[in-house]
Design a protein around this motif. Sequence first.
Motif, short mmCIF file in Angstrom:
data_model
loop_
_atom_site.label_atom_id
_atom_site.label_comp_id
_atom_site.label_asym_id
_atom_site.label_seq_id
_atom_site.Cartn_x
_atom_site.Cartn_y
_atom_site.Cartn_z
N ARG A 677 0.83 -1.20 0.00
CA ARG A 677 0.00 0.00 0.00
C ARG A 677 0.86 1.26 0.00
O ARG A 677 0.58 2.23 -0.71
N ALA A 678 1.95 1.24 0.77
CA ALA A 678 2.83 2.41 0.85
C ALA A 678 3.46 2.71 -0.51
O ALA A 678 3.56 3.87 -0.93
N ILE A 679 3.88 1.67 -1.22
CA ILE A 679 4.47 1.88 -2.54
C ILE A 679 3.43 2.43 -3.51
O ILE A 679 3.72 3.36 -4.28
N ALA A 680 2.22 1.87 -3.47
CA ALA A 680 1.17 2.33 -4.38
C ALA A 680 0.83 3.80 -4.12
O ALA A 680 0.64 4.58 -5.07
N GLU A 681 0.75 4.21 -2.86
CA GLU A 681 0.42 5.61 -2.54
C GLU A 681 1.54 6.55 -2.99
O GLU A 681 1.28 7.63 -3.54
N ALA A 682 2.80 6.14 -2.78
CA ALA A 682 3.91 6.99 -3.19
C ALA A 682 3.99 7.08 -4.71
O ALA A 682 4.26 8.16 -5.27
N VAL A 711 2.67 -4.94 -7.61
CA VAL A 711 2.89 -3.50 -7.69
C VAL A 711 3.02 -3.05 -9.13
O VAL A 711 2.43 -2.05 -9.56
N VAL A 712 3.80 -3.78 -9.91
CA VAL A 712 4.01 -3.41 -11.31
C VAL A 712 2.69 -3.37 -12.06
O VAL A 712 2.43 -2.47 -12.86
N GLU A 713 1.83 -4.33 -11.78
CA GLU A 713 0.57 -4.41 -12.51
C GLU A 713 -0.44 -3.35 -12.05
O GLU A 713 -1.29 -2.93 -12.84
N GLU A 714 -0.36 -2.91 -10.80
CA GLU A 714 -1.43 -2.08 -10.24
C GLU A 714 -1.17 -0.58 -10.33
O GLU A 714 -2.11 0.20 -10.46
N VAL A 715 0.08 -0.13 -10.26
CA VAL A 715 0.31 1.31 -10.25
C VAL A 715 0.12 1.88 -11.65
O VAL A 715 0.28 1.18 -12.66
N ASP A 716 -0.24 3.16 -11.71
CA ASP A 716 -0.54 3.80 -12.99
C ASP A 716 0.67 4.47 -13.63
O ASP A 716 0.67 4.76 -14.82
N CYS A 717 1.72 4.74 -12.85
CA CYS A 717 2.87 5.44 -13.41
C CYS A 717 3.83 4.44 -14.07
O CYS A 717 3.68 3.22 -13.95
#
Length: 736
Positions: A677-682, A711-717
């Motif tokens: 969650r912390a990685i996704a928010e950052a 993480v790779v699949e879920e984040v938008d950046c």
Amino acid sequence: MSDELATDITLTGAVAVGVGTMIGAGVFVLPSLVVAEIGPVLVAAFLLAGLVALLNGLVVSELGTAMPAAGGSHHWVTRTLGPLFGTVAGVADWLGLTVATAFYALGFGVYLDVVVELPAIAFGVVSLSPTQFGAVLAGLGFVALNYVGARVTGWTEIALVGFVVTVLVVLAAEGVRTGRLGDVAGAFGGDAVLTATALVFVSYLGYAKVAALGEELVNPSKTLPRAVLGSIVVVTLLYTVLMLVVDGVVDYDALADEAAILAAAEALFGTVGVAVFALVGLAAMATSANVSVAASSRVAFGMGRMGLVAGWFDNVHPRFSTPYRALQVTGALVVVLVAVGDLLTLAVLASALHLVGYTLLAASLVVVRQVPDYEPDFRVPAYPLVALAAAGASVALVFAMGLDVVAVTVAIGVGAIGWYLLYGRHYATEEGLLPKYLGQRAEELPPLAASAVKAARPETVGHRTLVALSNPRTEADLMALGCAIAAAEDGEVLAVHIVTLPDQVPLARGPTYLDRVDEDPRALLDTASEDSILDVPVETRVIYSHQAVEEVFATARRADADSVVMGWRGRPTFISGRAASVADELAHDLPCDTLVLKDEGFDPSRIVIPTVGTDNDALCAGVARVLQETFNTTVTLLHVVDGEGKRRGGERFLEDWADTHDLDAETIVDTSGDVERAIAEAAADHTMLLISATERGLLSRLVRRTLVYDVVEEVDCTVLLAERPGTRSLRERLIG
């Protein structure tokens, strides 16, 4: 890789390659020449030549299993003794095969003149005898077949070789059955046996071709030595018995210009035997010549790929996917040699040049045996005695050919060294174990020796970044990242387009296949060259393969790349329909620093790096510094702890980590303990997430859908994943 076959070659097929290449003009035309020039010492000459071939075959077998991706003796010598000696070996190998091709073609002309009456031809001041005319036609025909990619392979080659061997066995068996054998004791008499051995050694050329097949063999660790040594033993036994029969049935005083093997066939089978053996001789020499043409052109092609000769040689025909430039030069040389040479001269010169290569291979074995963790699948027995015997016997045979042959051989070697110093040193892509070892100890060497080592070492670039391209949408972003990394190290970019072919399409037919589906593999690379930034030099290369990620890493090893930049398109990119264990194996044997870009619009203006202080995180810090210097990037470091009471410790960790890696960065300490969650928010507040593998290899984590994969699949950046290779031994660096 357009010069590789796409078939799995079994032991039977590999032995057929070795036997088929060796049984050619040697046994069909040399016996008469040996008797006329030296005397009736055929049995001793062919047997001793076979023993020398067996010694060298043991060396070739070990090097072939230790470096299964090799393309020939010049490749092995370059990777061990260095590119200077690799150039000598390559030139000797190339010219030796070209001279051997001319020898086979001239022998073909001799037998063609028996089957059909050929005319003599005159072109101004150049005149060709009927035999030479037939040889020129044969040489041009073999070159043309290889030019268009029409080669005899697979079961056709096995059947043809089987036919030739069967007929020769019938001749030998009939001689044994009738008791018409020569005097074995007398066959070993005379003072010129060594000279005769040197002359007939050309009859054993070809067994190294089996070792050059490398990874195309089924179970190469067992198949390769069995095929190399088995083909030498089979041919040696067959030659020895045949020469006993020839000695027993042929009247040398009445032989005149007739081939001894035809005289033996006539004595045992009458005129029908002459006709049959004339056709068999044509078939045998056609097989040897065709294989030699292919091998000769591919040696020149391979040297071009390694930077030892002009890159002009490694051009592949856009339609036939063959090294047509190298074939053009080889064909021209064959025609000239046929026109000005004779069978005796061509035989001794071909043998001498190959023996130079075998001597260097023995030296290569001595060097590579000094590597502490060197563990080939096959080892030469009685080392170093066998290696020393192989080198000593090879040198002795060269000197037995006469001082004129020695002088020509030395002149070719000196010319090859001069070529390397003037050209190859500036473009060679391999340094070799021995030059690297000596270069690291230059201060311990005498001044003259240190200067010589420095002069021989290639002028390689400081850093090579391999950028693997496949998608036009991400090409510019991958090139921007690769150029930034290379520029920071004053290096270069190697941009490769690995074209993945269906399993049923042979690699050599890659360009033809793409023509049918209307795809231009060079278009992507042409665009990549145009998109190069920061004045970084870019080399481009198209590689055809049945694999994807495996080929990226194999190319990185061959090119001695310092880093790899490649794109991410989700899980199928990494496993390509293959078992997950393959990706897991790759992940634990990365060739160099590896960066995988999941591109959602390349914007490195604000990047965030989650870190726990691993070696892979240090790679992320290095990449971040490059991005800061190149794109004026703002860097944020993220560290996740479990509980507010650990915040201060986390802050100190990030401060120390930034100072250690000389990184100007903002810091975030998340106390939730929820890493994902912390990685996704950052990541939501930044344009790029730069993240590393941790406790497990990057690729295996991706396959197993662990934290990094999610993480790779879920984040938008945009996400840039980084992993460093594990500790690779010298053996792994050697064999790739």
